[in-house]
Design an enzyme around this catalytic site. Sequence first.
Site, PDB file in Angstrom:
ATOM      1  N   ASN A   1      10.807  -6.308   0.628  1.00 47.95           N
ATOM      2  CA  ASN A   1      10.020  -7.234  -0.180  1.00 47.95           C
ATOM      3  C   ASN A   1      10.765  -8.555  -0.262  1.00 47.95           C
ATOM      4  O   ASN A   1      11.890  -8.675   0.226  1.00 47.95           O
ATOM      5  CB  ASN A   1       9.723  -6.651  -1.572  1.00 47.95           C
ATOM      6  CG  ASN A   1      10.989  -6.278  -2.319  1.00 47.95           C
ATOM      7  OD1 ASN A   1      11.903  -7.081  -2.450  1.00 47.95           O
ATOM      8  ND2 ASN A   1      11.058  -5.041  -2.802  1.00 47.95           N
TER       9      ASN A   1
ATOM     10  N   ASP B   1      13.027   9.883  10.831  1.00 48.59           N
ATOM     11  CA  ASP B   1      13.672   9.053   9.818  1.00 48.59           C
ATOM     12  C   ASP B   1      14.451   7.937  10.505  1.00 48.59           C
ATOM     13  O   ASP B   1      15.451   8.189  11.179  1.00 48.59           O
ATOM     14  CB  ASP B   1      14.596   9.942   8.983  1.00 48.59           C
ATOM     15  CG  ASP B   1      15.294   9.204   7.860  1.00 48.59           C
ATOM     16  OD1 ASP B   1      15.243   7.961   7.826  1.00 48.59           O
ATOM     17  OD2 ASP B   1      15.901   9.880   7.008  1.00 48.59           O
ATOM     18  N   ILE B   2      14.010   6.716  10.334  1.00 46.40           N
ATOM     19  CA  ILE B   2      14.624   5.573  11.007  1.00 46.40           C
ATOM     20  C   ILE B   2      16.099   5.403  10.651  1.00 46.40           C
ATOM     21  O   ILE B   2      16.877   4.881  11.430  1.00 46.40           O
ATOM     22  CB  ILE B   2      13.828   4.274  10.696  1.00 46.40           C
ATOM     23  CG1 ILE B   2      14.191   3.146  11.668  1.00 46.40           C
ATOM     24  CG2 ILE B   2      14.023   3.849   9.241  1.00 46.40           C
ATOM     25  CD1 ILE B   2      13.294   1.926  11.544  1.00 46.40           C
TER      26      ILE B   2
ATOM     27  N   SER C   1       4.376  -2.852   6.591  1.00 43.72           N
ATOM     28  CA  SER C   1       3.210  -3.115   5.719  1.00 43.72           C
ATOM     29  C   SER C   1       2.258  -1.936   5.569  1.00 43.72           C
ATOM     30  O   SER C   1       1.256  -2.051   4.875  1.00 43.72           O
ATOM     31  CB  SER C   1       2.411  -4.353   6.175  1.00 43.72           C
ATOM     32  OG  SER C   1       3.062  -5.543   5.806  1.00 43.72           O
TER      33      SER C   1
ATOM     34  N   GLY D   1       2.808   0.999   4.117  1.00 41.59           N
ATOM     35  CA  GLY D   1       3.015   1.811   2.928  1.00 41.59           C
ATOM     36  C   GLY D   1       2.255   1.227   1.744  1.00 41.59           C
ATOM     37  O   GLY D   1       1.037   1.054   1.788  1.00 41.59           O
ATOM     38  N   VAL D   2       2.997   0.875   0.702  1.00 48.08           N
ATOM     39  CA  VAL D   2       2.355   0.358  -0.516  1.00 48.08           C
ATOM     40  C   VAL D   2       1.686  -0.993  -0.287  1.00 48.08           C
ATOM     41  O   VAL D   2       0.835  -1.397  -1.083  1.00 48.08           O
ATOM     42  CB  VAL D   2       3.367   0.250  -1.689  1.00 48.08           C
ATOM     43  CG1 VAL D   2       3.866   1.627  -2.078  1.00 48.08           C
ATOM     44  CG2 VAL D   2       4.529  -0.663  -1.342  1.00 48.08           C
TER      45      VAL D   2
ATOM     46  N   GLY E   1       9.616   3.612  -0.317  1.00 49.11           N
ATOM     47  CA  GLY E   1       9.356   3.864   1.098  1.00 49.11           C
ATOM     48  C   GLY E   1      10.574   3.669   1.974  1.00 49.11           C
ATOM     49  O   GLY E   1      11.697   4.025   1.605  1.00 49.11           O
ATOM     50  N   VAL E   2      10.350   3.077   3.139  1.00 47.56           N
ATOM     51  CA  VAL E   2      11.444   2.897   4.094  1.00 47.56           C
ATOM     52  C   VAL E   2      12.511   1.962   3.534  1.00 47.56           C
ATOM     53  O   VAL E   2      13.706   2.135   3.804  1.00 47.56           O
ATOM     54  CB  VAL E   2      10.898   2.386   5.448  1.00 47.56           C
ATOM     55  CG1 VAL E   2      10.388   0.961   5.356  1.00 47.56           C
ATOM     56  CG2 VAL E   2      11.966   2.488   6.531  1.00 47.56           C
ATOM     57  N   ASP E   3      12.125   0.990   2.732  1.00 55.24           N
ATOM     58  CA  ASP E   3      13.078   0.061   2.116  1.00 55.24           C
ATOM     59  C   ASP E   3      14.085   0.827   1.259  1.00 55.24           C
ATOM     60  O   ASP E   3      15.304   0.669   1.386  1.00 55.24           O
ATOM     61  CB  ASP E   3      12.305  -0.966   1.278  1.00 55.24           C
ATOM     62  CG  ASP E   3      13.160  -2.126   0.800  1.00 55.24           C
ATOM     63  OD1 ASP E   3      14.301  -2.277   1.271  1.00 55.24           O
ATOM     64  OD2 ASP E   3      12.675  -2.897  -0.053  1.00 55.24           O
TER      65      ASP E   3
END
Length: 199
Positions: free
Chosen positions: A23, A9-10, A122, A124-125, A31-33
Amino acid sequence: MKIEVWQGDITTLAVDAIVNAANESLLGGGGVDGAIHRAAGPQLLDACRALPEIRPGMRCPTGEVRQTPAFNLPAKHVFHTVGPVWQDGLRDEPALLANCYWKSLQLAEKLDVESIAFPAISCGVFGYPLHQAAHIAATETLTWQRSHRQPRRIILVAYNAATFKAYQSALAALGQPVEPSTSAIFAPLALGLPPAAAH
């Protein structure tokens, strides 16, 4: 110096800067965002809202980077970068993804950042093929490290085993084998952190 690869986990990493796969609005997402926004706390969203819009709904174009404090994260900075949405690979996706890494590293050098951690931007989704994205991440970070002194530590963070293996393969193809022990560089004992969970 070598590019480091770590699975977990970052948001748990006590590095100078973590990179957020954001985005264009910079107002959070999945996700990570989403994980970074949740871990940083509501101040991160406020800081992102305060960044100027280039046009309505866009604070950071694809391939660019913006910086905020990290607030409740153990990192010092969050670098928000917007990766390309994969279409067919013929619409500048590789160049735009490379820019995400390169411009984040340029900002790190400017801010005298010694350690920086990247997620799989990029992948993930946004749908970027994992092995192609890993090759770009490995190429850009290795090229940077061979010609610049800062940041001294560059960490590619894998959120699952498949991503870890993709980074291993990409780095090995470029002449930097990744030893299995590399995955424990940020072991809880070393950083005093709880075990990281992949997301």
